[in-house]
Design a protein around this motif. Structure first.
Motif, short mmCIF file in Angstrom:
data_model
loop_
_atom_site.label_atom_id
_atom_site.label_comp_id
_atom_site.label_asym_id
_atom_site.label_seq_id
_atom_site.Cartn_x
_atom_site.Cartn_y
_atom_site.Cartn_z
N ALA A 127 0.83 -1.22 0.00
CA ALA A 127 0.00 0.00 0.00
C ALA A 127 0.85 1.26 0.00
O ALA A 127 0.40 2.32 -0.42
CB ALA A 127 -0.93 -0.02 1.22
N TYR A 128 2.10 1.15 0.45
CA TYR A 128 2.99 2.31 0.51
C TYR A 128 3.91 2.41 -0.71
O TYR A 128 4.76 3.30 -0.78
CB TYR A 128 3.84 2.26 1.78
CG TYR A 128 4.65 0.99 1.95
CD1 TYR A 128 5.89 0.83 1.34
CD2 TYR A 128 4.16 -0.05 2.73
CE1 TYR A 128 6.62 -0.34 1.50
CE2 TYR A 128 4.89 -1.22 2.90
CZ TYR A 128 6.12 -1.35 2.28
OH TYR A 128 6.83 -2.52 2.43
N ALA A 129 3.78 1.50 -1.67
CA ALA A 129 4.65 1.53 -2.85
C ALA A 129 4.49 2.86 -3.58
O ALA A 129 3.37 3.30 -3.86
CB ALA A 129 4.30 0.37 -3.77
N ALA A 285 1.82 -1.03 7.93
CA ALA A 285 0.84 -0.71 8.97
C ALA A 285 0.47 0.77 8.92
O ALA A 285 -0.71 1.13 9.03
CB ALA A 285 1.39 -1.08 10.34
N GLU A 286 1.48 1.61 8.74
CA GLU A 286 1.22 3.05 8.68
C GLU A 286 0.43 3.42 7.43
O GLU A 286 -0.49 4.25 7.49
CB GLU A 286 2.55 3.81 8.70
CG GLU A 286 3.29 3.70 10.04
CD GLU A 286 4.64 4.37 10.03
OE1 GLU A 286 5.15 4.68 8.92
OE2 GLU A 286 5.22 4.59 11.12
N ALA A 287 0.76 2.81 6.30
CA ALA A 287 0.05 3.12 5.05
C ALA A 287 -1.40 2.66 5.11
O ALA A 287 -2.31 3.36 4.63
CB ALA A 287 0.76 2.45 3.87
N PHE A 288 -1.65 1.49 5.70
CA PHE A 288 -3.02 1.00 5.81
C PHE A 288 -3.88 1.96 6.62
O PHE A 288 -5.03 2.23 6.27
CB PHE A 288 -3.02 -0.39 6.46
CG PHE A 288 -3.16 -1.50 5.46
CD1 PHE A 288 -4.19 -2.42 5.56
CD2 PHE A 288 -2.26 -1.63 4.41
CE1 PHE A 288 -4.34 -3.44 4.64
CE2 PHE A 288 -2.39 -2.65 3.48
CZ PHE A 288 -3.43 -3.56 3.59
N VAL A 295 -6.62 0.04 11.48
CA VAL A 295 -6.14 0.79 12.63
C VAL A 295 -4.75 0.26 12.97
O VAL A 295 -4.57 -0.94 13.14
CB VAL A 295 -7.07 0.62 13.84
CG1 VAL A 295 -6.45 1.24 15.09
CG2 VAL A 295 -8.43 1.26 13.56
N ASN A 296 -3.78 1.14 13.04
CA ASN A 296 -2.40 0.75 13.32
C ASN A 296 -2.14 0.87 14.82
O ASN A 296 -2.10 1.96 15.38
CB ASN A 296 -1.43 1.64 12.54
CG ASN A 296 0.03 1.32 12.83
OD1 ASN A 296 0.34 0.21 13.26
ND2 ASN A 296 0.89 2.27 12.60
#
Length: 367
Positions: A127-129, A285-288, A295-296
């Protein structure tokens, strides 16, 4: 077309690399391509063979990949896919040179942007790509073809096209997934915490929810967990699960490490609480959380025990179970947030990522 996948799984790194590579293998197989696996050790070789793929074991140290090159069989695949955090520039360069001599192509599945990878094609479905980060990484160098973003997440076929999940107002079933090996013993610690609070606390989610623990094949705490679970009928254990889709979809909320399982949960549309236990899990986790897919809870390792030179190191925070269950209670009580999260999940992840991925690989590499 002949395809070799080089990946590993064990108690230290879990099953994530192998599981996503098996999804890719299945997508290639559906198009009548021949796929085989090359492994450092034989820990999961039988499992791969049971899935229908040949598996060659090198009997090497999975963390010292350069040392295995002289033991490689004579390779002439049309396509070689490598999925390991322990690759080096010299390792990939050597493989690419071998493949160039036979017209083969080299693909790498990345998570961490360690260095400019000497490959023909690079996959990062996280998700952070971010393309800009890769452009910077390869600045001044020839850039491989980039396949980026969560729409390419290689999920198992069972997660394709799942109908829109209906969120219940009252949460009654929470699924806890701590990975195939659970080297931090998180499941055991959560279970012990739950059993104590089931007795002393007459309020909150402790006494209104059934907790379903997914026990991985490599979990060394399995016997202790099974014994403790007998103490309370609101604790349900699941082992050797073949139908993960049904298990996730029957849950109202899932707690999972920030690994590949997150994308399967998204395809099911079940609200997610995620956490990190390795450096490479933190960005996911942060990107999600940033894009509304979960929730991270944060990094659950004790900061004083983390080795900055190792991706996976450290010990579990003593209050990790309490942190998890506190955030669980918050999300259980927020129906609107759960509803919005579930909708966003299934809008972004539909389960057809592996098909898109191999289509792009074949098109890009003109195979």
């Amino acid at each position: 077309m002949d395809i070799i996948i080089r990946a590993d799984a064990n108690h230290n790194i879990g099953m994530g690399h192998i599981m996503r590579c098996l999804s890719i293998a299945d997508a290639f197989y559906s198009l009548s391509h021949y796929v085989s696996f090359l492994l450092a050790d034989g820990g999961v070789s039988e499992y791969i063979r049971q899935r229908g793929y040949a598996a060659t074991v090198l009997n090497t140290d999975y963390t010292a990949m350069d040392e295995e090159l002289e033991l490689w069989p004579s390779i002439t695949p049309d396509l070689l896919i490598v999925d390991s955090y322990y690759v080096t520039n010299s390792y990939l360069s050597s493989l690419r040179e071998k493949l160039n001599n036979t017209g083969g192509k080299l693909v790498y599945i990345d998570d961490v942007l360690s260095f400019p990878y000497t490959v023909d094609c690079l996959i990062d479905y996280n998700a952070y790509a971010n393309a800009a980060n890769y452009h910077k990484l390869f600045e001044g160098l020839k850039e491989p073809r980039l396949i980026l973003g969560p729409t390419y997440a290689p999920l198992r076929s069972m997660f394709r096209g799942i109908p829109r999940h209906t969120q219940p107002e009252i949460v009654t079933n929470v699924l806890i997934s701590t990975g195939g090996s659970d080297e931090f013993h998180l499941a055991l610690n959560i279970l012990r915490h739950l059993l104590v609070n089931q007795v002393v606390d007459n309020r909150g989610v402790y006494n209104t929810v059934t907790y379903h623990f997914l026990i991985g094949a490599m979990n060394t705490d399995k016997e202790v967990i099974c014994e403790l679970a007998k103490c309370d009928d609101r604790i349900v254990l699941h082992e050797n699960v073949s139908d993960m889709k049904s298990l996730i979809c029957s849950s109202d909320l899932v707690i999972s490490a920030a690994g590949s399982t997150m994308y399967e949960i998204c395809a099911c549309g079940v609200p997610l609480l995620t956490y990190s236990l390795a450096d490479n899990q933190i960005p996911g986790a942060e990107a999600f959380e940033k894009i509304g897919l979960g929730v991270n809870i944060g990094d659950l390792r004790d900061p004083g025990t983390i080795d900055p030179d190792k991706v996976m190191s450290g010990k579990l925070r003593s209050n990790a179970p309490e942190l998890i269950l506190t955030e669980t209670e918050k999300l259980v009580g927020n129906f609107e947030k759960r509803m919005l999260m579930g909708r966003r999940m299934q809008e972004l992840i539909d389960g057809f990522g592996a098909d898109r991925l191999i289509e792009e690989v074949l098109k890009t590499l003109r195979i």
